[in-house]
Design a protein around this motif. Structure first.
Motif, PDB file in Angstrom:
ATOM      1  N   HIS A 195       0.814  -1.219   0.000  1.00 24.17           N
ATOM      2  CA  HIS A 195       0.000   0.000   0.000  1.00 24.17           C
ATOM      3  C   HIS A 195       0.847   1.269   0.000  1.00 24.17           C
ATOM      4  O   HIS A 195       0.371   2.346   0.329  1.00 24.17           O
ATOM      5  N   ARG A 196       2.110   1.158  -0.385  1.00 29.30           N
ATOM      6  CA  ARG A 196       3.021   2.301  -0.300  1.00 29.30           C
ATOM      7  C   ARG A 196       2.617   3.481  -1.189  1.00 29.30           C
ATOM      8  O   ARG A 196       3.022   4.607  -0.939  1.00 29.30           O
ATOM      9  N   SER A 197       1.815   3.237  -2.223  1.00 29.43           N
ATOM     10  CA  SER A 197       1.442   4.328  -3.125  1.00 29.43           C
ATOM     11  C   SER A 197       0.285   5.175  -2.600  1.00 29.43           C
ATOM     12  O   SER A 197      -0.016   6.220  -3.175  1.00 29.43           O
ATOM     13  N   LEU A 198      -0.330   4.756  -1.507  1.00 30.95           N
ATOM     14  CA  LEU A 198      -1.468   5.501  -0.975  1.00 30.95           C
ATOM     15  C   LEU A 198      -1.003   6.672  -0.121  1.00 30.95           C
ATOM     16  O   LEU A 198      -0.007   6.573   0.597  1.00 30.95           O
ATOM     17  N   PRO A 199      -1.735   7.772  -0.177  1.00 33.60           N
ATOM     18  CA  PRO A 199      -1.378   8.922   0.667  1.00 33.60           C
ATOM     19  C   PRO A 199      -1.663   8.607   2.137  1.00 33.60           C
ATOM     20  O   PRO A 199      -2.497   7.750   2.459  1.00 33.60           O
TER      21      PRO A 199
END
Length: 82
Positions: A33-37
């Motif tokens: 989930h690293r791409s989520l703000p």
């Protein structure tokens, strides 16, 4: 948390993928989930302290022993039940 992941990672590999028969660890905030703000991560309940343990086909007693050994240093081993 980083130290705990390192200790667990010596016995249970840290993995960005869950497609394995072996037990793996995933740190969603920095992998899946690293791409989520940050706001979206928080809304999903994904914090820096969240670790996903995907249990494989190993002997359960061996996994419990490995988890207890890693968590003993954190004072958290009492929360693991067989």
């Amino acid at each position: 948390m980083d130290e705990l992941i390192c200790r667990l990672g010596t016995a249970i590999p840290l993995s960005p993928s869950l497609a394995d028969v072996a037990t793996t660890l995933v740190h969603p905030a920095t992998t899946t989930h690293r791409s989520l703000p940050p706001a979206e991560l928080a809304a999903l309940g994904i914090g820096e302290g969240l670790v996903r343990l995907s249990v494989g086909i190993e002997e359960p007693a061996d996994l419990v022993a490995e988890l207890r050994a890693a968590l003993d240093d954190e004072g958290r081993a009492a929360s693991i039940t067989s």
